[in-house]
Design a protein around this motif. Sequence first.
Motif, PDB file in Angstrom:
ATOM      1  N   LEU A   7     -72.534 -17.210 -43.430  1.00 41.99           N
ATOM      2  CA  LEU A   7     -73.004 -18.260 -42.528  1.00 41.99           C
ATOM      3  C   LEU A   7     -73.615 -17.671 -41.259  1.00 41.99           C
ATOM      4  O   LEU A   7     -74.672 -18.117 -40.804  1.00 41.99           O
ATOM      5  CB  LEU A   7     -71.854 -19.198 -42.157  1.00 41.99           C
ATOM      6  CG  LEU A   7     -71.373 -20.153 -43.239  1.00 41.99           C
ATOM      7  CD1 LEU A   7     -70.091 -20.853 -42.798  1.00 41.99           C
ATOM      8  CD2 LEU A   7     -72.447 -21.170 -43.562  1.00 41.99           C
ATOM      9  N   LEU A   8     -72.949 -16.658 -40.699  1.00 43.81           N
ATOM     10  CA  LEU A   8     -73.479 -16.013 -39.502  1.00 43.81           C
ATOM     11  C   LEU A   8     -74.819 -15.341 -39.783  1.00 43.81           C
ATOM     12  O   LEU A   8     -75.751 -15.447 -38.989  1.00 43.81           O
ATOM     13  CB  LEU A   8     -72.475 -14.996 -38.952  1.00 43.81           C
ATOM     14  CG  LEU A   8     -71.223 -15.553 -38.299  1.00 43.81           C
ATOM     15  CD1 LEU A   8     -70.237 -14.433 -37.972  1.00 43.81           C
ATOM     16  CD2 LEU A   8     -71.562 -16.345 -37.053  1.00 43.81           C
ATOM     17  N   SER A   9     -74.921 -14.678 -40.924  1.00 41.75           N
ATOM     18  CA  SER A   9     -76.185 -14.021 -41.282  1.00 41.75           C
ATOM     19  C   SER A   9     -77.305 -15.028 -41.438  1.00 41.75           C
ATOM     20  O   SER A   9     -78.434 -14.795 -40.998  1.00 41.75           O
ATOM     21  CB  SER A   9     -76.022 -13.213 -42.565  1.00 41.75           C
ATOM     22  OG  SER A   9     -75.200 -12.091 -42.345  1.00 41.75           O
ATOM     23  N   GLU A  10     -77.011 -16.173 -42.051  1.00 41.07           N
ATOM     24  CA  GLU A  10     -78.029 -17.213 -42.209  1.00 41.07           C
ATOM     25  C   GLU A  10     -78.436 -17.791 -40.861  1.00 41.07           C
ATOM     26  O   GLU A  10     -79.618 -17.991 -40.588  1.00 41.07           O
ATOM     27  CB  GLU A  10     -77.512 -18.326 -43.124  1.00 41.07           C
ATOM     28  CG  GLU A  10     -77.440 -17.931 -44.580  1.00 41.07           C
ATOM     29  CD  GLU A  10     -76.885 -19.045 -45.455  1.00 41.07           C
ATOM     30  OE1 GLU A  10     -76.898 -20.214 -45.028  1.00 41.07           O
ATOM     31  OE2 GLU A  10     -76.443 -18.731 -46.572  1.00 41.07           O
ATOM     32  N   ASP A  48     -59.338 -18.031 -34.701  1.00 38.87           N
ATOM     33  CA  ASP A  48     -59.610 -19.451 -34.456  1.00 38.87           C
ATOM     34  C   ASP A  48     -61.092 -19.704 -34.205  1.00 38.87           C
ATOM     35  O   ASP A  48     -61.643 -20.695 -34.668  1.00 38.87           O
ATOM     36  CB  ASP A  48     -58.794 -19.972 -33.268  1.00 38.87           C
ATOM     37  CG  ASP A  48     -57.319 -20.096 -33.594  1.00 38.87           C
ATOM     38  OD1 ASP A  48     -56.970 -20.150 -34.788  1.00 38.87           O
ATOM     39  OD2 ASP A  48     -56.517 -20.137 -32.639  1.00 38.87           O
ATOM     40  N   GLN A  49     -61.732 -18.821 -33.452  1.00 40.10           N
ATOM     41  CA  GLN A  49     -63.158 -18.988 -33.172  1.00 40.10           C
ATOM     42  C   GLN A  49     -63.993 -18.939 -34.442  1.00 40.10           C
ATOM     43  O   GLN A  49     -65.032 -19.582 -34.533  1.00 40.10           O
ATOM     44  CB  GLN A  49     -63.650 -17.903 -32.209  1.00 40.10           C
ATOM     45  CG  GLN A  49     -63.170 -18.080 -30.793  1.00 40.10           C
ATOM     46  CD  GLN A  49     -63.568 -16.905 -29.937  1.00 40.10           C
ATOM     47  OE1 GLN A  49     -63.181 -15.772 -30.191  1.00 40.10           O
ATOM     48  NE2 GLN A  49     -64.363 -17.184 -28.923  1.00 40.10           N
ATOM     49  N   LEU A  50     -63.549 -18.177 -35.412  1.00 40.41           N
ATOM     50  CA  LEU A  50     -64.308 -18.024 -36.646  1.00 40.41           C
ATOM     51  C   LEU A  50     -63.945 -19.062 -37.707  1.00 40.41           C
ATOM     52  O   LEU A  50     -64.711 -19.278 -38.635  1.00 40.41           O
ATOM     53  CB  LEU A  50     -64.121 -16.610 -37.203  1.00 40.41           C
ATOM     54  CG  LEU A  50     -64.612 -15.489 -36.284  1.00 40.41           C
ATOM     55  CD1 LEU A  50     -64.241 -14.136 -36.866  1.00 40.41           C
ATOM     56  CD2 LEU A  50     -66.109 -15.591 -36.037  1.00 40.41           C
ATOM     57  N   ASP A  58     -70.066 -22.446 -31.190  1.00 41.79           N
ATOM     58  CA  ASP A  58     -70.146 -21.765 -29.897  1.00 41.79           C
ATOM     59  C   ASP A  58     -70.368 -20.267 -30.072  1.00 41.79           C
ATOM     60  O   ASP A  58     -71.106 -19.646 -29.301  1.00 41.79           O
ATOM     61  CB  ASP A  58     -68.869 -22.004 -29.084  1.00 41.79           C
ATOM     62  CG  ASP A  58     -68.744 -23.432 -28.596  1.00 41.79           C
ATOM     63  OD1 ASP A  58     -69.769 -24.159 -28.562  1.00 41.79           O
ATOM     64  OD2 ASP A  58     -67.613 -23.836 -28.246  1.00 41.79           O
ATOM     65  N   VAL A  59     -69.744 -19.676 -31.077  1.00 41.54           N
ATOM     66  CA  VAL A  59     -69.930 -18.257 -31.374  1.00 41.54           C
ATOM     67  C   VAL A  59     -71.398 -17.991 -31.694  1.00 41.54           C
ATOM     68  O   VAL A  59     -72.016 -17.067 -31.156  1.00 41.54           O
ATOM     69  CB  VAL A  59     -69.024 -17.801 -32.542  1.00 41.54           C
ATOM     70  CG1 VAL A  59     -69.454 -16.449 -33.086  1.00 41.54           C
ATOM     71  CG2 VAL A  59     -67.566 -17.769 -32.101  1.00 41.54           C
ATOM     72  N   HIS A  64     -76.732 -16.016 -30.267  1.00 46.16           N
ATOM     73  CA  HIS A  64     -78.169 -16.264 -30.079  1.00 46.16           C
ATOM     74  C   HIS A  64     -78.589 -15.872 -28.660  1.00 46.16           C
ATOM     75  O   HIS A  64     -79.604 -15.214 -28.462  1.00 46.16           O
ATOM     76  CB  HIS A  64     -78.510 -17.744 -30.313  1.00 46.16           C
ATOM     77  CG  HIS A  64     -78.858 -18.083 -31.715  1.00 46.16           C
ATOM     78  ND1 HIS A  64     -80.003 -17.648 -32.329  1.00 46.16           N
ATOM     79  CD2 HIS A  64     -78.203 -18.830 -32.629  1.00 46.16           C
ATOM     80  CE1 HIS A  64     -80.037 -18.104 -33.559  1.00 46.16           C
ATOM     81  NE2 HIS A  64     -78.953 -18.822 -33.781  1.00 46.16           N
ATOM     82  N   ARG A  65     -77.793 -16.281 -27.692  1.00 46.68           N
ATOM     83  CA  ARG A  65     -78.077 -15.950 -26.296  1.00 46.68           C
ATOM     84  C   ARG A  65     -78.070 -14.432 -26.098  1.00 46.68           C
ATOM     85  O   ARG A  65     -78.970 -13.859 -25.483  1.00 46.68           O
ATOM     86  CB  ARG A  65     -77.050 -16.611 -25.382  1.00 46.68           C
ATOM     87  CG  ARG A  65     -77.279 -16.355 -23.911  1.00 46.68           C
ATOM     88  CD  ARG A  65     -76.090 -16.752 -23.074  1.00 46.68           C
ATOM     89  NE  ARG A  65     -74.940 -15.939 -23.447  1.00 46.68           N
ATOM     90  CZ  ARG A  65     -73.770 -16.423 -23.872  1.00 46.68           C
ATOM     91  NH1 ARG A  65     -73.580 -17.711 -23.983  1.00 46.68           N
ATOM     92  NH2 ARG A  65     -72.780 -15.617 -24.176  1.00 46.68           N
ATOM     93  N   ASP A  66     -77.054 -13.754 -26.647  1.00 44.65           N
ATOM     94  CA  ASP A  66     -76.963 -12.304 -26.521  1.00 44.65           C
ATOM     95  C   ASP A  66     -78.145 -11.602 -27.183  1.00 44.65           C
ATOM     96  O   ASP A  66     -78.634 -10.588 -26.683  1.00 44.65           O
ATOM     97  CB  ASP A  66     -75.654 -11.797 -27.118  1.00 44.65           C
ATOM     98  CG  ASP A  66     -74.430 -12.240 -26.327  1.00 44.65           C
ATOM     99  OD1 ASP A  66     -74.588 -12.757 -25.196  1.00 44.65           O
ATOM    100  OD2 ASP A  66     -73.309 -12.083 -26.850  1.00 44.65           O
TER     101      ASP A  66
END
Length: 93
Positions: A7-10, A48-50, A58-59, A64-66
């Motif tokens: 999901l993160l890669s996509e 929990d964040q993941l 939010d992650v 994206h911002r980073d």
Amino acid sequence: MENISLLLSEALAPYQASLGREGSRGERLVTLKDVTGAIVIERMFTADQLRDKRQLTDVVDGLHRDLMVAEGRIEPCVIAAMRDRAFVAPAFA
């Protein structure tokens, strides 16, 4: 957790996301690599964040911002100014 990596890669394409081994408190290192395989960003996130959908959003937003900062598309001071403006109440109500 493999699904989270996909999901993160996509969500962060063309960057490839990978999750490191689980730490003693369930935290994971997320590594983003560019198309050449060079590490662009590494950040530690809690389990929990993941796992939580809202926190995962939010992650992704934070990554994206980073990435925008890493690519030189936005300066860190611009982000700080935007945050300051968000906390200022409108002068008229």
